[in-house]
Design a protein around this motif. Structure first.
Motif, short mmCIF file in Angstrom:
data_model
loop_
_atom_site.label_atom_id
_atom_site.label_comp_id
_atom_site.label_asym_id
_atom_site.label_seq_id
_atom_site.Cartn_x
_atom_site.Cartn_y
_atom_site.Cartn_z
N ILE A 5 0.83 -1.21 0.00
CA ILE A 5 0.00 0.00 0.00
C ILE A 5 0.87 1.26 0.00
N VAL A 6 2.07 1.16 0.60
CA VAL A 6 3.01 2.28 0.58
C VAL A 6 3.47 2.54 -0.86
N LYS A 7 3.85 1.46 -1.57
CA LYS A 7 4.29 1.60 -2.97
C LYS A 7 3.19 2.18 -3.84
N TYR A 8 1.98 1.66 -3.67
CA TYR A 8 0.86 2.13 -4.49
C TYR A 8 0.60 3.63 -4.26
N SER A 9 0.56 4.02 -3.00
CA SER A 9 0.28 5.42 -2.66
C SER A 9 1.37 6.35 -3.18
N LEU A 10 2.62 5.97 -2.96
CA LEU A 10 3.74 6.80 -3.43
C LEU A 10 3.76 6.88 -4.94
N GLY A 11 3.42 5.77 -5.60
CA GLY A 11 3.37 5.77 -7.06
C GLY A 11 2.35 6.76 -7.60
N LYS A 12 1.16 6.75 -7.03
CA LYS A 12 0.11 7.68 -7.47
C LYS A 12 0.50 9.13 -7.18
N LEU A 13 1.14 9.35 -6.05
CA LEU A 13 1.56 10.72 -5.69
C LEU A 13 2.66 11.23 -6.61
N ILE A 46 9.89 12.99 -16.48
CA ILE A 46 10.09 11.59 -16.91
C ILE A 46 10.40 10.70 -15.71
N ILE A 47 11.27 11.17 -14.82
CA ILE A 47 11.63 10.40 -13.62
C ILE A 47 10.38 10.13 -12.77
N SER A 48 9.56 11.17 -12.57
CA SER A 48 8.35 11.03 -11.76
C SER A 48 7.37 10.05 -12.39
N LEU A 49 7.21 10.14 -13.71
CA LEU A 49 6.29 9.25 -14.42
C LEU A 49 6.75 7.80 -14.34
N VAL A 50 8.02 7.56 -14.61
CA VAL A 50 8.55 6.19 -14.60
C VAL A 50 8.46 5.58 -13.21
N LEU A 51 8.94 6.31 -12.19
CA LEU A 51 8.87 5.81 -10.82
C LEU A 51 7.42 5.62 -10.36
N GLY A 52 6.57 6.58 -10.73
CA GLY A 52 5.16 6.52 -10.35
C GLY A 52 4.47 5.30 -10.92
N ILE A 53 4.71 5.01 -12.19
CA ILE A 53 4.09 3.85 -12.84
C ILE A 53 4.61 2.55 -12.24
N ILE A 54 5.92 2.47 -12.04
CA ILE A 54 6.52 1.24 -11.48
C ILE A 54 6.00 0.97 -10.08
N LEU A 55 6.01 1.98 -9.21
CA LEU A 55 5.58 1.78 -7.83
C LEU A 55 4.10 1.46 -7.73
N SER A 56 3.26 2.17 -8.50
CA SER A 56 1.82 1.92 -8.42
C SER A 56 1.45 0.54 -8.93
N LYS A 57 2.18 0.04 -9.94
CA LYS A 57 1.91 -1.30 -10.48
C LYS A 57 2.39 -2.40 -9.54
N ARG A 58 3.46 -2.13 -8.81
CA ARG A 58 3.98 -3.11 -7.86
C ARG A 58 3.25 -3.04 -6.52
N GLY A 59 2.46 -2.00 -6.35
CA GLY A 59 1.73 -1.85 -5.10
C GLY A 59 0.31 -2.38 -5.19
N ASP A 60 -0.44 -2.15 -4.12
CA ASP A 60 -1.82 -2.63 -4.05
C ASP A 60 -2.57 -1.76 -3.05
N ASN A 61 -3.72 -1.24 -3.46
CA ASN A 61 -4.48 -0.35 -2.57
C ASN A 61 -5.64 -1.08 -1.88
N ARG A 62 -5.67 -2.40 -1.96
CA ARG A 62 -6.79 -3.15 -1.39
C ARG A 62 -6.59 -3.49 0.08
N SER A 63 -5.36 -3.37 0.56
CA SER A 63 -5.12 -3.69 1.96
C SER A 63 -5.37 -2.46 2.84
N HIS A 64 -5.43 -2.70 4.15
CA HIS A 64 -5.76 -1.61 5.08
C HIS A 64 -4.58 -0.67 5.27
N LEU A 65 -4.93 0.59 5.49
CA LEU A 65 -3.94 1.62 5.77
C LEU A 65 -4.03 1.97 7.24
#
Length: 486
Positions: A5-13, A46-65
């Motif tokens: 959930i950390v990866k997903y959130s940081l990716g979207k941000l 470009i750096i923000s887009l690449v990191l954002g896409i990678i982190l959000s895809k490797r993350g998951d927002n279905r678990s509890h925060l």
């Protein structure tokens, strides 16, 4: 801690950061800046887009925060935004001596401190000047509040993110749905910013300068495109407008919401608001009486007293006069205002007026009880009893605040032999004010400071803006033990 959930959130941000960076890129295109200036923004996008896409895809927002994840995401977001946001400044080599300088400036922007290390701000490209000021605007209300306002879906657990970022001893939603709360806050924020911009335009500022100074006043940041800040305009009208609007942005935004949607009379009954106004008026009167003999123009003395008090208590940091040359009495008041800060739930930094009121009343009650052991006192704010948990949290916060201040001061004092300079440098950065005193006064920058001190004060600005605990979490080694990626 749940990594997914950390990866997903940081990716979207980070995708949000990429969007924000397109605005200064557009400014570079509008002003027909060089290909190098345009490239300086394309790279971090470009750096923000690449990191954002990678982190959000490797993350998951279905678990509890949970609280720990929320605080970690909050602190990590501010650090990542600053690290990537500093790239355009670092690539603008004519004004920043290395990456530490660029990072200091960018953290100062997002935390709305306004302390600068630029060699000559007036030589910066329009795109960089705009990016510095835009960081004030976004950082003022909060990066995560901004994200919650623009995202279509926000679940109930998002309140943990917002709570870890919004300054003040307590947090409360102004509407049942959190995303609506964020949008209402930003709606009022934008309207007041536009009003500030229009008033500055009427004072004969050009459109670009009106926008960046409105951003600075709104976020209580203080970056200007002038080396001597607002003093360069030598306009009592502009000073009065900014003094009023800075004070306006230092008020709890919940008060504006209740004033518009419910009852304005009830809204202005806020005890914190009354203390805030009283501190501004009394401090302005005391400084005016202390400096009126220095200047031949009484109106100039009065306006600059009010402007400086408004700028410092709201931790904006705009400068209309060299208050570093004022008498010690006035400088003592300025230092005190740095620590008090604005109201909770505003864009201002500092301890916050509500904490100050609780501490003062608690101290008075303690004196009464020591004089009469049988006497039972109750700490009240707005006529309501301050619960024991809030009182304890305020006291604990103050203790930790003082301890961290001492540590920061001791490290900075390694490079500085002047007490006033070192004390003011830590005070102004830890409280997100901007201008200091002594060698790094209101009309100078922090450029001559050592790399060590710049780095330490960069951490101080982040600690101050996030009210210590989220930043302590990512600095604490045990945070990274027992990480789980599920």
């Amino acid at each position: 801690m749940n990594l997914k959930i950390v990866k997903y959130s940081l990716g979207k941000l980070l995708l949000v950061l990429a969007g924000l960076l397109t605005f200064p890129l557009l400014v570079a295109l509008i002003y027909r800046e060089s290909l190098e200036d345009i490239r300086n923004f394309v790279i971090p996008i470009i750096i923000s887009l690449v990191l954002g896409i990678i982190l959000s895809k490797r993350g998951d927002n279905r678990s509890h925060l949970y609280t720990k994840e929320a605080m970690f995401i909050t602190a990590s977001t501010w650090v990542l935004f600053s690290l990537i946001g500093a790239i355009p400044l670092f690539l603008t080599k004519s004004n920043y001596n290395g990456y530490i300088d660029a990072l200091f400036e960018m953290v100062s922007g997002f935390t709305t401190s306004g302390a600068s290390v630029a060699l000559n701000v007036e030589l910066l490209p329009h795109s960089i000047i705009f990016w510095r000021s835009l960081s004030h605007f976004v950082g003022g209300m909060g990066i995560l509040v901004f994200t919650l306002a623009i995202l279509p879906n926000s679940n109930k657990e998002s309140s943990l993110l917002m709570k870890s970022e919004v300054p003040g001893p307590t947090f409360g939603k102004i509407t049942p749905k959190l995303s609506d709360t964020a949008r209402n806050l930003y709606g009022m924020y934008i309207v007041l910013t536009i009003v500030t911009m229009i008033l500055l335009l009427l004072g004969h500022m050009n459109l670009f300068e009106s926008i960046i100074h409105a951003f600075g006043a709104a976020g209580t940041g203080g970056f200007s495109n002038k080396g001597i800040s607002i003093g360069a305009y030598d306009s009592r009208y502009i000073e009065v407008v900014l003094a009023v609007m800075m004070a306006v942005f230092g008020i709890n935004f919940n008060i504006y919401f209740y004033a518009v949607t419910k009852n304005i009379r009830e809204a202005v009954k806020s005890e914190e608001l009354k203390w805030y106004i009283a501190i501004i008026l009394i401090s302005s009167a005391l400084i005016f009486s202390n400096i009126v003999s220095i200047y031949k123009d009484t109106i100039y003395s009065l306006v600059n007293s009010i402007f400086t008090v408004s700028s410092i208590i709201t931790t904006t940091g705009y400068v209309s006069a060299d208050f570093g040359s004022w008498p010690l009495f006035s400088k003592s008041i300025i230092i005190m205002l740095m620590f008090i800060g604005g109201c909770a739930g505003s864009t201002a930094g500092g301890l916050k007026v509500s904490r100050f009121v609780i501490l003062v009343k608690g101290g008075i009650n303690q004196i009464k009880e020591s004089m009469n052991p049988r006497k039972i006192t109750i700490n009240r704010l707005d006529g309501k009893k301050v619960d024991n948990e809030t009182e304890r949290s305020v006291s604990k916060y103050l203790v930790i605040y003082i301890l961290i201040f001492i540590v920061l001061f001791m490290i900075v004092s390694i490079d500085m032999n002047d007490f006033e300079t070192a004390f003011a440098a830590v005070s102004t950065t830890f409280n997100n004010v901007g201008p200091g005193l002594g060698a790094f006064g209101p009309i100078t920058t922090f450029e001559q400071m050592s790399k060590l001190s710049k780095f330490v004060l960069t951490i101080a600005m982040l600690l101050g803006r996030l009210e210590i605990f989220p930043m302590l979490l990512i600095l604490y080694p045990s945070t990274y033990r027992n990480l789980r990626n599920k």
